[in-house]
Design an enzyme around this catalytic site. Structure first.
Site, PDB file in Angstrom:
ATOM      1  N   ASP A  46     -73.571  90.399 -94.399  1.00 38.63           N
ATOM      2  CA  ASP A  46     -74.007  90.150 -95.781  1.00 38.63           C
ATOM      3  C   ASP A  46     -74.726  91.417 -96.266  1.00 38.63           C
ATOM      4  O   ASP A  46     -74.122  92.255 -96.950  1.00 38.63           O
ATOM      5  CB  ASP A  46     -74.912  88.908 -95.827  1.00 38.63           C
ATOM      6  CG  ASP A  46     -75.539  88.695 -97.191  1.00 38.63           C
ATOM      7  OD1 ASP A  46     -75.053  89.279 -98.178  1.00 38.63           O
ATOM      8  OD2 ASP A  46     -76.532  87.940 -97.303  1.00 38.63           O
ATOM      9  N   HIS A  56     -87.458  82.638 -97.696  1.00 33.43           N
ATOM     10  CA  HIS A  56     -87.151  81.505 -98.586  1.00 33.43           C
ATOM     11  C   HIS A  56     -88.080  80.319 -98.359  1.00 33.43           C
ATOM     12  O   HIS A  56     -87.876  79.243 -98.912  1.00 33.43           O
ATOM     13  CB  HIS A  56     -85.705  81.047 -98.382  1.00 33.43           C
ATOM     14  CG  HIS A  56     -84.703  82.082 -98.793  1.00 33.43           C
ATOM     15  ND1 HIS A  56     -83.371  81.993 -98.472  1.00 33.43           N
ATOM     16  CD2 HIS A  56     -84.843  83.223 -99.512  1.00 33.43           C
ATOM     17  CE1 HIS A  56     -82.725  83.044 -98.964  1.00 33.43           C
ATOM     18  NE2 HIS A  56     -83.590  83.808 -99.590  1.00 33.43           N
ATOM     19  N   LYS A  65     -70.695  79.222 -99.730  1.00 35.66           N
ATOM     20  CA  LYS A  65     -72.058  79.053 -99.235  1.00 35.66           C
ATOM     21  C   LYS A  65     -72.938  78.731-100.430  1.00 35.66           C
ATOM     22  O   LYS A  65     -73.037  79.534-101.357  1.00 35.66           O
ATOM     23  CB  LYS A  65     -72.464  80.369 -98.547  1.00 35.66           C
ATOM     24  CG  LYS A  65     -73.810  80.335 -97.884  1.00 35.66           C
ATOM     25  CD  LYS A  65     -74.140  81.669 -97.212  1.00 35.66           C
ATOM     26  CE  LYS A  65     -75.617  81.738 -96.969  1.00 35.66           C
ATOM     27  NZ  LYS A  65     -76.072  83.006 -96.423  1.00 35.66           N
ATOM     28  N   HIS A 114     -73.662  81.891-103.191  1.00 35.08           N
ATOM     29  CA  HIS A 114     -74.713  81.864-104.222  1.00 35.08           C
ATOM     30  C   HIS A 114     -75.815  82.855-103.851  1.00 35.08           C
ATOM     31  O   HIS A 114     -75.708  83.560-102.844  1.00 35.08           O
ATOM     32  CB  HIS A 114     -75.281  80.436-104.296  1.00 35.08           C
ATOM     33  CG  HIS A 114     -76.079  80.072-103.071  1.00 35.08           C
ATOM     34  ND1 HIS A 114     -76.978  79.038-103.038  1.00 35.08           N
ATOM     35  CD2 HIS A 114     -76.123  80.627-101.826  1.00 35.08           C
ATOM     36  CE1 HIS A 114     -77.542  78.976-101.843  1.00 35.08           C
ATOM     37  NE2 HIS A 114     -77.029  79.917-101.101  1.00 35.08           N
ATOM     38  N   GLU A 156     -83.748  77.229-101.204  1.00 38.71           N
ATOM     39  CA  GLU A 156     -82.363  76.775-101.365  1.00 38.71           C
ATOM     40  C   GLU A 156     -82.229  75.272-101.168  1.00 38.71           C
ATOM     41  O   GLU A 156     -81.141  74.751-100.942  1.00 38.71           O
ATOM     42  CB  GLU A 156     -81.443  77.554-100.409  1.00 38.71           C
ATOM     43  CG  GLU A 156     -81.452  79.035-100.751  1.00 38.71           C
ATOM     44  CD  GLU A 156     -80.384  79.840-100.019  1.00 38.71           C
ATOM     45  OE1 GLU A 156     -79.688  79.273 -99.159  1.00 38.71           O
ATOM     46  OE2 GLU A 156     -80.262  81.033-100.329  1.00 38.71           O
ATOM     47  N   GLU A 198     -75.040  85.245 -89.268  1.00 32.76           N
ATOM     48  CA  GLU A 198     -74.975  86.242 -90.356  1.00 32.76           C
ATOM     49  C   GLU A 198     -76.137  87.223 -90.210  1.00 32.76           C
ATOM     50  O   GLU A 198     -77.254  86.807 -89.878  1.00 32.76           O
ATOM     51  CB  GLU A 198     -75.075  85.458 -91.668  1.00 32.76           C
ATOM     52  CG  GLU A 198     -75.036  86.263 -92.945  1.00 32.76           C
ATOM     53  CD  GLU A 198     -75.163  85.331 -94.174  1.00 32.76           C
ATOM     54  OE1 GLU A 198     -74.736  84.147 -94.109  1.00 32.76           O
ATOM     55  OE2 GLU A 198     -75.702  85.794 -95.191  1.00 32.76           O
ATOM     56  N   SER A 229     -83.684  88.374-100.524  1.00 32.82           N
ATOM     57  CA  SER A 229     -83.498  89.288 -99.388  1.00 32.82           C
ATOM     58  C   SER A 229     -82.265  90.140 -99.687  1.00 32.82           C
ATOM     59  O   SER A 229     -81.177  89.867 -99.209  1.00 32.82           O
ATOM     60  CB  SER A 229     -83.383  88.522 -98.071  1.00 32.82           C
ATOM     61  OG  SER A 229     -82.236  87.725 -98.020  1.00 32.82           O
ATOM     62  N   GLU A 239     -82.030  81.086 -92.601  1.00 27.78           N
ATOM     63  CA  GLU A 239     -81.212  79.917 -92.942  1.00 27.78           C
ATOM     64  C   GLU A 239     -80.601  79.261 -91.713  1.00 27.78           C
ATOM     65  O   GLU A 239     -79.974  79.935 -90.889  1.00 27.78           O
ATOM     66  CB  GLU A 239     -80.064  80.344 -93.881  1.00 27.78           C
ATOM     67  CG  GLU A 239     -80.590  81.019 -95.129  1.00 27.78           C
ATOM     68  CD  GLU A 239     -79.496  81.538 -96.061  1.00 27.78           C
ATOM     69  OE1 GLU A 239     -78.339  81.078 -95.934  1.00 27.78           O
ATOM     70  OE2 GLU A 239     -79.812  82.391 -96.897  1.00 27.78           O
ATOM     71  N   ASP A 242     -78.239  82.280 -90.784  1.00 30.05           N
ATOM     72  CA  ASP A 242     -78.383  83.582 -91.433  1.00 30.05           C
ATOM     73  C   ASP A 242     -79.747  84.117 -91.024  1.00 30.05           C
ATOM     74  O   ASP A 242     -80.779  83.604 -91.442  1.00 30.05           O
ATOM     75  CB  ASP A 242     -78.292  83.450 -92.966  1.00 30.05           C
ATOM     76  CG  ASP A 242     -78.399  84.816 -93.652  1.00 30.05           C
ATOM     77  OD1 ASP A 242     -78.499  85.838 -92.929  1.00 30.05           O
ATOM     78  OD2 ASP A 242     -78.392  84.861 -94.897  1.00 30.05           O
ATOM     79  N   LYS A 275     -70.813  88.253-102.683  1.00 32.60           N
ATOM     80  CA  LYS A 275     -71.730  87.908-103.774  1.00 32.60           C
ATOM     81  C   LYS A 275     -71.417  88.863-104.917  1.00 32.60           C
ATOM     82  O   LYS A 275     -71.595  90.080-104.774  1.00 32.60           O
ATOM     83  CB  LYS A 275     -73.177  88.109-103.343  1.00 32.60           C
ATOM     84  CG  LYS A 275     -73.660  87.161-102.247  1.00 32.60           C
ATOM     85  CD  LYS A 275     -74.999  87.634-101.697  1.00 32.60           C
ATOM     86  CE  LYS A 275     -75.613  86.615-100.741  1.00 32.60           C
ATOM     87  NZ  LYS A 275     -76.742  87.197 -99.983  1.00 32.60           N
TER      88      LYS A 275
HETATM   89  P1  PGA Z   1     -80.892  86.074-101.161  1.00 31.66           P
HETATM   90  O1  PGA Z   1     -80.508  85.587 -99.698  1.00 31.66           O
HETATM   91  O2  PGA Z   1     -80.038  85.397-102.151  1.00 31.66           O
HETATM   92  O3  PGA Z   1     -82.366  85.704-101.263  1.00 31.66           O
HETATM   93  O4  PGA Z   1     -80.715  87.584-101.149  1.00 31.66           O
HETATM   94  C1  PGA Z   1     -79.334  84.953 -99.403  1.00 31.66           C
HETATM   95  C2  PGA Z   1     -78.710  85.520 -98.172  1.00 31.66           C
HETATM   96  O5  PGA Z   1     -79.292  86.410 -97.506  1.00 31.66           O
HETATM   97  O6  PGA Z   1     -77.603  85.112 -97.821  1.00 31.66           O
HETATM   98 ZN    ZN Z   2     -77.490  86.511 -95.967  1.00 34.51          ZN
END
Ligand code: PGA
Ligand code: ZN
Length: 406
Positions: free
Chosen positions: A307, A148, A383, A360, A200, A277, A41, A157, A235, A332
């Site tokens: 994010d 996911h 995270k 991650h 995850e 998030e 995502s 999440e 999230d 990230k």
């Molecule tokens: P992604 O999602 O690593 O699949 O982009 C993680 C997140 O949105 O935090």
């Molecule tokens: Zn996110």
């Protein structure tokens, strides 16, 4: 330091899809590696990800351009790569390739200086201050939905946030036990012996509605007297729900205002819920800010986290901090596309009073650099998914780097 070879290999990520590993060789033909995780995502403004063939070609161009040149620092190399690429989203050389070169080079410097990766980053980007132990909050994703998983949950999440208490290894141990008791509770509820897992490592069973997983976590935290140490974080990854001006939220089409009221209710019903998030799509800074204002009236510390909204980009972090849209940002490195820019984003965020959660991606590798990045900048949170198989190495690296000294 001079770089001789730059090679890209195709490798598998934790989802079983392909991503890249970048290898560089220094003057003495010693090899240094970096494996780049892969998100599903992704935010629109993230650095571009080149597929393997294009990544190979980009690496060959980088190799030709930098051979024979001396780079004194990570910044020095990153600046050169950014200029060579010349696009805002790193479409020519690829954020995945550029970060790979940047990270492998940082490892070469660490080898030369007989230091850990985090120490090199700490010295170059964070003023060399890294006293005391490093015990960030742990955001661990225990129930997976959205892109996911295949259980139809609109929320991507459902995490627990674990605060350090006593020794850090005990803290991580408590998280492991919580993951187990959650599994037991879900086995009991569903009657399934083998629970499906999401990308995850969190459980991906079916739920009545999007709030039920929050209630499940809430009940377990209370039942096991963990209120002091455990909270809940979500999230939403709302960009993946947004279409034609509304959010597809578990079969309902909700306008931003109604979705906001839903979140307000959730925070009221679940006192352990502390963080949310990407609650709205990535252009909706005003809605983030409005939710933040609502949450100011709720007891306890509550975070609205960016994010996809902020994509580890200093300018966007500045913009949304000024708009009062966020309390914390996800960091990230592959959203930024070089280590320098990721560290700059961390510094910008903390200068603006925002918390930083180094994260991650859903498609991970064995590379644990995120822990070094977090340690270098003394991030408030990390995270890392569920404490399950493919992610255990990250938890162990966190325990290894916990101490003030190495
Ligand atoms: P992604 O999602 O690593 O699949 O982009 C993680 C997140 O949105 O935090
Ligand atoms: Zn996110």
């Amino acid at each position: 330091m001079r770089i001789k070879d730059v090679v890209v290999r195709e490798i598998l990520d934790s989802r079983g899809e392909t991503t890249i590993e970048v290898a560089i060789a220094d003057d003495e033909l010693r090899d240094f590696y970096a494996q780049i995780p892969s998100g599903r995502s992704r935010g629109k403004h993230e650095a571009a990800v080149l597929p393997f063939r294009d990544a190979e070609a980009a690496a060959a161009r980088i190799e030709r351009a930098i051979s024979g040149r001396d780079f004194e620092s990570i910044k020095d190399l990153d600046r050169y790569l950014i200029e060579m690429d010349g696009t805002p989203r790193k479409e020519r050389l690829g954020g995945n390739v550029m970060l790979g070169v940047s990270l492998a080079f940082a490892r070469a410097l660490a080898f030369e200086r007989k230091e850990e990766l985090w120490q090199v980053l700490n010295r170059e980007f964070f003023g060399g201050k890294a006293d005391g132990p490093f015990r960030p909050l742990i955001f661990s994703n225990l129930i997976n939905g959205g892109r996911h998983a295949r259980n139809g949950l609109p929320v991507q999440e459902y995490m627990v946030v674990v605060r350090p208490r006593g020794s850090y290894v005990k803290t991580v141990g408590k998280l492991l036990r919580f993951y187990e008791i959650l599994g037991d509770a879900l086995r009991l509820k569903t009657g399934e012996e083998e629970l499906p897992l999401g990308d995850e490592g969190g459980y991906a069973t079916a739920f009545e509605d999007a709030f039920e997983p929050v209630q499940t976590l809430e009940d377990l935290i209370t039942e096991h007297s963990l209120s002091e140490q455990f909270s809940i974080a979500l999230d939403i990854a709302a960009d993946s729900l947004y279409k034609d001006g509304a959010y597809d939220f578990g079969g309902l089409k909700l306008e931003a205002g109604t979705l906001r009221e839903t979140y307000d209710d959730w925070f009221e019903w679940a006192p352990h819920l502390m963080s949310i998030e990407d609650p709205f799509e990535e252009g909706a800074g005003d809605d983030f800010a409005a939710l933040r204002r609502d949450l100011a009236g709720v007891t306890g510390e509550k975070w609205v986290v960016g994010d996809d909204l902020t994509v580890t980009n200093p300018a966007l972090i500045e913009k949304y901090a000024a708009a009062g849209a966020v309390d914390a940002v996800i960091i990230k490195a592959n959203q930024a596309g070089t280590l320098s820019e990721a560290c700059e984003a961390m510094n910008k965020a903390s200068a603006l009073g925002l918390k930083r959660i180094v994260s991650h991606r859903s498609g991970e590798t064995e590379d644990n650099f995120l822990v070094h990045l977090a340690r270098a900048g003394n991030a408030e949170g990390v995270k890392m998914g569920a404490p399950h198989e493919s992610r255990v190495g990250k938890f162990n690296e966190l325990l290894r780097l916990e101490g003030g000294m190495v």
